[in-house]
Design a protein around this motif. Structure first.
Motif, PDB file in Angstrom:
ATOM      1  N   ASP A   1       0.825  -1.216   0.000  1.00  0.00           N
ATOM      2  CA  ASP A   1       0.000   0.000   0.000  1.00  0.00           C
ATOM      3  C   ASP A   1       0.860   1.268   0.000  1.00  0.00           C
ATOM      4  OD1 ASP A   1       1.115  -0.117   2.462  1.00  0.00           O
ATOM      5  OD2 ASP A   1      -0.766  -0.263   3.581  1.00  0.00           O
ATOM      6  N   PHE A   2       2.139   1.110  -0.294  1.00  0.00           N
ATOM      7  CA  PHE A   2       3.067   2.251  -0.342  1.00  0.00           C
ATOM      8  C   PHE A   2       3.274   2.925   1.009  1.00  0.00           C
ATOM      9  CE2 PHE A   2       4.530   3.927  -4.548  1.00  0.00           C
ATOM     10  CZ  PHE A   2       4.418   2.701  -5.191  1.00  0.00           C
ATOM     11  N   SER A   3       2.836   2.301   2.070  1.00  0.00           N
ATOM     12  CA  SER A   3       3.082   2.925   3.371  1.00  0.00           C
ATOM     13  C   SER A   3       4.570   2.802   3.681  1.00  0.00           C
ATOM     14  CB  SER A   3       2.233   2.250   4.443  1.00  0.00           C
ATOM     15  OG  SER A   3       2.566   0.886   4.506  1.00  0.00           O
ATOM     16  N   PHE A   4       5.033   3.633   4.595  1.00  0.00           N
ATOM     17  CA  PHE A   4       6.445   3.633   4.935  1.00  0.00           C
ATOM     18  C   PHE A   4       6.873   2.278   5.485  1.00  0.00           C
ATOM     19  CE2 PHE A   4       5.947   8.376   5.945  1.00  0.00           C
ATOM     20  CZ  PHE A   4       6.139   8.695   4.613  1.00  0.00           C
ATOM     21  N   VAL A   5       8.070   1.882   5.093  1.00  0.00           N
ATOM     22  CA  VAL A   5       8.627   0.664   5.697  1.00  0.00           C
ATOM     23  C   VAL A   5       9.418   1.117   6.920  1.00  0.00           C
ATOM     24  CG1 VAL A   5      10.121  -1.334   5.338  1.00  0.00           C
ATOM     25  CG2 VAL A   5       8.749  -0.477   3.457  1.00  0.00           C
ATOM     26  N   LEU A   6       8.761   1.070   8.041  1.00  0.00           N
ATOM     27  CA  LEU A   6       9.426   1.548   9.253  1.00  0.00           C
ATOM     28  C   LEU A   6       9.484   0.462  10.325  1.00  0.00           C
ATOM     29  CD1 LEU A   6       8.224   5.238   9.412  1.00  0.00           C
ATOM     30  CD2 LEU A   6      10.510   4.401   8.917  1.00  0.00           C
ATOM     31  N   GLU A   7       9.812   0.895  11.551  1.00  0.00           N
ATOM     32  CA  GLU A   7      10.185  -0.059  12.606  1.00  0.00           C
ATOM     33  C   GLU A   7       9.326  -1.320  12.663  1.00  0.00           C
ATOM     34  OE1 GLU A   7       9.808   3.111  12.934  1.00  0.00           O
ATOM     35  OE2 GLU A   7      11.720   3.912  13.669  1.00  0.00           O
ATOM     36  N   GLU A   8       8.025  -1.084  12.726  1.00  0.00           N
ATOM     37  CA  GLU A   8       7.138  -2.216  12.971  1.00  0.00           C
ATOM     38  C   GLU A   8       7.237  -3.202  11.798  1.00  0.00           C
ATOM     39  OE1 GLU A   8       2.458  -2.448  12.287  1.00  0.00           O
ATOM     40  OE2 GLU A   8       3.336  -0.524  12.855  1.00  0.00           O
ATOM     41  N   LYS A   9       7.375  -2.646  10.595  1.00  0.00           N
ATOM     42  CA  LYS A   9       7.490  -3.533   9.435  1.00  0.00           C
ATOM     43  C   LYS A   9       8.871  -4.175   9.372  1.00  0.00           C
ATOM     44  CE  LYS A   9       3.803  -1.727   6.754  1.00  0.00           C
ATOM     45  NZ  LYS A   9       3.399  -0.405   6.328  1.00  0.00           N
ATOM     46  N   PHE A  10       9.860  -3.405   9.769  1.00  0.00           N
ATOM     47  CA  PHE A  10      11.209  -3.993   9.871  1.00  0.00           C
ATOM     48  C   PHE A  10      11.141  -5.245  10.737  1.00  0.00           C
ATOM     49  CE2 PHE A  10      14.822  -0.780   9.026  1.00  0.00           C
ATOM     50  CZ  PHE A  10      14.168  -0.284   7.923  1.00  0.00           C
ATOM     51  N   ALA A  11      10.484  -5.104  11.864  1.00  0.00           N
ATOM     52  CA  ALA A  11      10.434  -6.220  12.825  1.00  0.00           C
ATOM     53  C   ALA A  11       9.800  -7.435  12.157  1.00  0.00           C
ATOM     54  CB  ALA A  11       9.660  -5.799  14.067  1.00  0.00           C
ATOM     55  N   LYS A  12       8.734  -7.185  11.420  1.00  0.00           N
ATOM     56  CA  LYS A  12       8.023  -8.299  10.772  1.00  0.00           C
ATOM     57  C   LYS A  12       8.925  -8.960   9.703  1.00  0.00           C
ATOM     58  CE  LYS A  12       3.644  -8.907   8.344  1.00  0.00           C
ATOM     59  NZ  LYS A  12       2.452  -8.199   7.855  1.00  0.00           N
ATOM     60  N   ILE A  13       9.575  -8.109   8.917  1.00  0.00           N
ATOM     61  CA  ILE A  13      10.433  -8.629   7.834  1.00  0.00           C
ATOM     62  C   ILE A  13      11.587  -9.453   8.412  1.00  0.00           C
ATOM     63  CG2 ILE A  13      12.080  -7.938   6.040  1.00  0.00           C
ATOM     64  CD1 ILE A  13      10.167  -5.448   5.586  1.00  0.00           C
TER      65      ILE A  13
END
Ligand code: ASP
Ligand code: MG
Length: 418
Positions: A316-328
Motif C-alpha cells: 500500500d506504499f506505506s512507509f517501511v518503518l520499525e514495525e514492518k522492519f520487525a516483521k520482515i
C-alpha cells in the motif's frame, strides 16, 4: 596449552599429515583441531543431496569414493594397505544411516549434520592413530559430547558455558597432554549431532582455546598469512602482518575467507592471540591477530559471492518503518536467511542476503505478509576498507553497481556478479 587448527587443505593427503606431525613436534601441551581431509565435506554434502532425493545408490557411490580417498591416505601413511577398525566402523555407521533411507524434509538440517560430521570424525581418527603410530601419544576427543551447541542444526552456535565442564571432564578422563578433536561439530541438548556452519573448525578451535585458557591459537593454512585481498580475484594482494580483533571480525563478516566470523569473540573474551601461519613453512611469521596491533596501511578488499538482492516494499506504499522492519526480519530469521547489507528509503527496504536453502520460502512468506518483493540473483558484495580515490573510481561506478554505501573508511558495493 596451545591450540592448533589444521584445515582440510593442510591434511588433504599423507604428506599433509606427516607435515602436521612435524609442526607439532616439540609441543608438550597441545589441543589439535582438525577439519575433514581435503574436499571431503563437499563430497559428504553430495551424499546428503542423494539421500535427500531418496537415491541410496547415488549416496553409496559417493561414500565409496570418500572411502577410497581415505584408504589411499592410510596406505601411504602406513606404507601399505591397512584396515583401521575405528575408521571402518565410522564408514559402516554412515552407510547404515544413509541406507535406512527414511529422510524427511522437516529433518533436512539434522540429516545434513549427521552426515557431514563424518568427515571430521574420520579425519581425526586417522590422524590420532597415525600420531600414536609415529610415536606421539595423544588422545582422541569426541567433540559431539564435549562441545554443547544450541538446539539448531547446520549453523549452530556453541554454548561455551555448558561446554566448559564437558570438555574439561573429557580431557581429564582421557589423561595425557596432547589431544586431537574434530572441528566443525558438536552436540545439541537433545543429543543429536550439530555442525557450526561451513568452515566452522576455526570457531571450534577458538571455543577450545577459550575454555582451556590457551596461551595462543594457531591456524595452519595454505597461505602465508592474512592477505589484504583474495589473490585469485585481486592480483596485487599483499600480506598483513598484524590485525586487531575488531578489524578481523569486520573482515570475516564481510566475507573474507581468512577465518570463520564467529572465531574472534571467544578469543577476544580471554585476550588470546590468534596466529594465521603457513603449514608449508613453520619459520614464516604469518599474521597475528590480537587486541592491540599496528594500523593496517593498505586497503582491504573483500568479495562475497552468491548474494541475492531483495527489494521489499509494502503493497500500500506505506512507509517501511520499525514495525514492518520487525516483521520482515522475523520472517528472515525464521527461514534462516542471512542479511549482509541493509539499505532503506521511505518505502523501500533493500537487503543483500546470502543465497540459501529457504530463500524462496522466505520471499513467498513476505509476499503473503503484504509486501512486494523483487529478487535479483547472481549478485556479489564487495567491501573495501580504507578505500582510495582510485579504488572508488574503479569499483564504485558503472551500470553493474546496484547499491553503494560508504562511510569515511569503508565502501560496500552490491553489484552484478562479474
Ligand atoms: N570441514 C568443514 C568444511 O569444509 C569445516 C571446516 O573445514 O572448517 O566446511
Ligand atoms: Mg574444510
Amino acid at each position: 596449552m596451545k591450540v592448533y587448527k589444521f584445515g582440510g587443505a593442510s591434511v588433504k593427503n599423507a604428506d599433509g599429515v606427516r607435515n602436521l606431525r612435524q609442526i607439532i613436534d616439540e609441543e608438550q601441551q597441545l589441543f589439535i583441531i582438525v577439519s575433514a581431509m581435503g574436499k571431503t565435506t563437499n563430497a559428504l554434502e553430495r551424499v546428503f543431496a542423494a539421500a535427500q532425493k531418496h537415491d541410496p545408490e547415488a549416496a553409496q557411490a559417493e561414500i565409496d569414493l570418500i572411502r577410497e580417498n581415505h584408504a589411499t591416505i592410510i596406505a601411504d601413511l602406513w606404507h601399505g594397505p591397512r584396515k583401521l577398525e575405528r575408521v571402518e566402523a565410522l564408514f559402516a555407521d554412515l552407510e547404515a544411516f544413509v541406507a535406512a533411507n527414511n529422510y524427511t524434509a522437516e529433518e533436512a538440517e539434522a540429516w545434513y549434520d549427521r552426515i557431514v560430521a563424518y568427515g571430521e570424525l574420520i579425519s581425526t581418527t586417522i590422524i590420532s592413530e597415525y600420531l600414536n603410530y609415529a610415536g606421539l601419544k595423544n588422545c582422541w576427543i569426541d567433540m559431539r559430547s564435549a562441545i554443547r551447541t544450541e538446539q539448531r542444526h547446520k549453523d549452530a552456535e556453541v554454548d561455551i558455558e555448558a561446554s566448559s565442564p564437558l570438555l574439561k571432564a573429557a580431557l581429564q578422563e582421557a589423561g595425557g597432554t596432547i589431544f586431537v578433536g574434530q572441528g566443525f561439530i558438536g552436540g545439541a541438548p537433545d543429543g543429536t549431532t550439530t555442525t557450526l556452519g561451513r568452515e566452522g573448525s576455526d570457531y571450534s578451535a577458538a571455543v577450545v582455546a577459550n575454555i582451556l585458557d590457551a596461551e595462543s591459537m594457531s591456524v595452519w593454512k595454505d597461505v602465508d598469512g592474512v592477505l589484504n585481498a583474495d589473490p585469485k580475484i585481486f592480483p596485487d594482494a599483499v600480506q598483513i602482518a598484524e590485525l586487531n580483533y575488531l578489524d578481523t571480525i569486520e573482515l570475516a563478516y564481510s566475507g573474507a575467507q581468512i577465518i570463520h566470523p564467529r572465531t574472534i569473540k571467544p578469543l577476544q573474551n580471554k585476550n588470546i592471540p590468534l596466529y594465521v601461519r603457513p603449514f608449508g613453512d613453520k619459520r614464516k611469521p604469518g599474521t597475528v591477530i590480537r587486541g592491540m596491533s599496528a594500523k593496517v596501511d593498505v586497503p582491504i578488499l573483500i568479495l562475497k559471492k552468491d548474494q541475492v538482492l531483495l527489494t521489499i516494499r509494502s503493497r500500500d506504499f506505506s512507509f517501511v518503518l520499525e514495525e514492518k522492519f520487525a516483521k520482515i526480519f522475523a520472517l528472515l530469521e525464521k527461514y534462516r536467511v542471512k542479511v549482509n547489507l541493509i539499505h532503506n528509503s521511505a518505502v523501500n527496504l533493500s537487503l543483500c542476503v546470502d543465497q540459501s536453502w529457504h530463500i524462496s520460502e522466505a520471499v513467498a512468506a513476505l509476499r503473503k505478509g503484504g509486501f512486494d518483493v523483487m529478487k535479483a540473483e547472481n549478485m556479489e558484495l564487495l567491501t573495501i576498507r580504507g578505500y582510495t580515490d582510485d579504488l572508488w573510481r574503479k569499483y564504485a561506478r558503472g551500470p553493474q553497481v546496484f547499491i553503494k554505501q560508504s562511510t569515511q573508511a569503508t565502501v560496500r558495493i552490491v553489484r552484478k556478479h562479474q
